[in-house]
Design an enzyme around this catalytic site. Structure first.
Site, PDB file in Angstrom:
ATOM      1  N   HIS A   1       0.831  -1.207   0.000  1.00  0.00           N
ATOM      2  CA  HIS A   1       0.000   0.000   0.000  1.00  0.00           C
ATOM      3  C   HIS A   1       0.860   1.249   0.000  1.00  0.00           C
ATOM      4  O   HIS A   1       2.001   1.227   0.462  1.00  0.00           O
ATOM      5  CB  HIS A   1      -0.980   0.025   1.177  1.00  0.00           C
ATOM      6  CG  HIS A   1      -0.363  -0.065   2.542  1.00  0.00           C
ATOM      7  ND1 HIS A   1       0.167  -1.226   3.065  1.00  0.00           N
ATOM      8  CD2 HIS A   1      -0.215   0.870   3.513  1.00  0.00           C
ATOM      9  CE1 HIS A   1       0.612  -1.007   4.297  1.00  0.00           C
ATOM     10  NE2 HIS A   1       0.403   0.266   4.590  1.00  0.00           N
TER      11      HIS A   1
ATOM     12  N   HIS B   1       0.637   5.305   1.099  1.00  0.00           N
ATOM     13  CA  HIS B   1      -0.094   6.367   1.791  1.00  0.00           C
ATOM     14  C   HIS B   1      -0.013   7.647   0.962  1.00  0.00           C
ATOM     15  O   HIS B   1       1.078   8.041   0.556  1.00  0.00           O
ATOM     16  CB  HIS B   1       0.541   6.677   3.148  1.00  0.00           C
ATOM     17  CG  HIS B   1       0.499   5.557   4.133  1.00  0.00           C
ATOM     18  ND1 HIS B   1      -0.440   5.490   5.141  1.00  0.00           N
ATOM     19  CD2 HIS B   1       1.279   4.456   4.291  1.00  0.00           C
ATOM     20  CE1 HIS B   1      -0.229   4.405   5.876  1.00  0.00           C
ATOM     21  NE2 HIS B   1       0.815   3.765   5.369  1.00  0.00           N
TER      22      HIS B   1
END
Ligand code: ZN
Length: 163
Positions: A105, A107
């Site tokens: 992932h 951010h």
């Protein structure tokens, strides 16, 4: 962790609710449940890869997933910059780097300058080399490893990257 136990896979399947910002076949962006700033979002490929090291080479679907993952990240960052003034991107790989959810992932953290988050502290000089030869040895190790990995992807560096 496999995708059966993975919280981000569950979010991608819709088994766990999220506030979605973007969804396509390959990519999902959703608001972080513990935002550092207003608008803090996570962008994930829906396919489960624990870290960047777990993305297979020579896999057309993994390639397409990563390409779209970063494209959505870039465009969401642009949206955040236009809406809030700035954005930090953060991407952690492995517990040694502070990764807490084992699903790749990125951010996207919108920044307004005067928000409550300290500017990221890049501690310049903290990784100082003992000598130029230590620096050159580490550069050579990274250069060789990257060249081998890039070759597997059909990518070649220019001659100027060799020392
Ligand atoms: Zn997952």
């Amino acid at each position: 962790m496999n995708d059966k136990d993975c919280i981000f896979c569950a979010i991608a399947r819709g088994d766990i609710p999220s506030v979605k910002i973007w969804e396509s076949d390959r990519t999902l962006a959703f608001l972080d449940i513990s935002p550092m700033t207003k608008g803090h979002a996570l962008v994930i490929p829906k396919a489960h890869f624990a870290t960047l090291a777990d993305v297979p080479s020579g896999d057309a679907e993994a390639d397409a997933a990563c390409r779209e993952w970063f494209l959505v990240t870039r465009l969401l960052a642009r949206a955040a910059i236009e809406r809030f003034g700035g954005a930090n991107l953060l991407q952690c790989n492995g517990p040694a780097a502070g990764q807490t959810v084992g699903h790749l992932h990125l951010h996207v953290i919108p920044r307004q300058g005067a928000d409550a988050v300290a500017q990221p502290e890049f501690v310049s000089g903290a990784g100082k080399y003992a000598s130029d030869s230590e620096r050159d040895e580490i550069a050579a190790q990274l250069r060789e490893a990257l060249a081998n990995l890039a070759a597997a992807e059909g990518l070649r560096a220019s001659a100027t990257s060799a020392r």
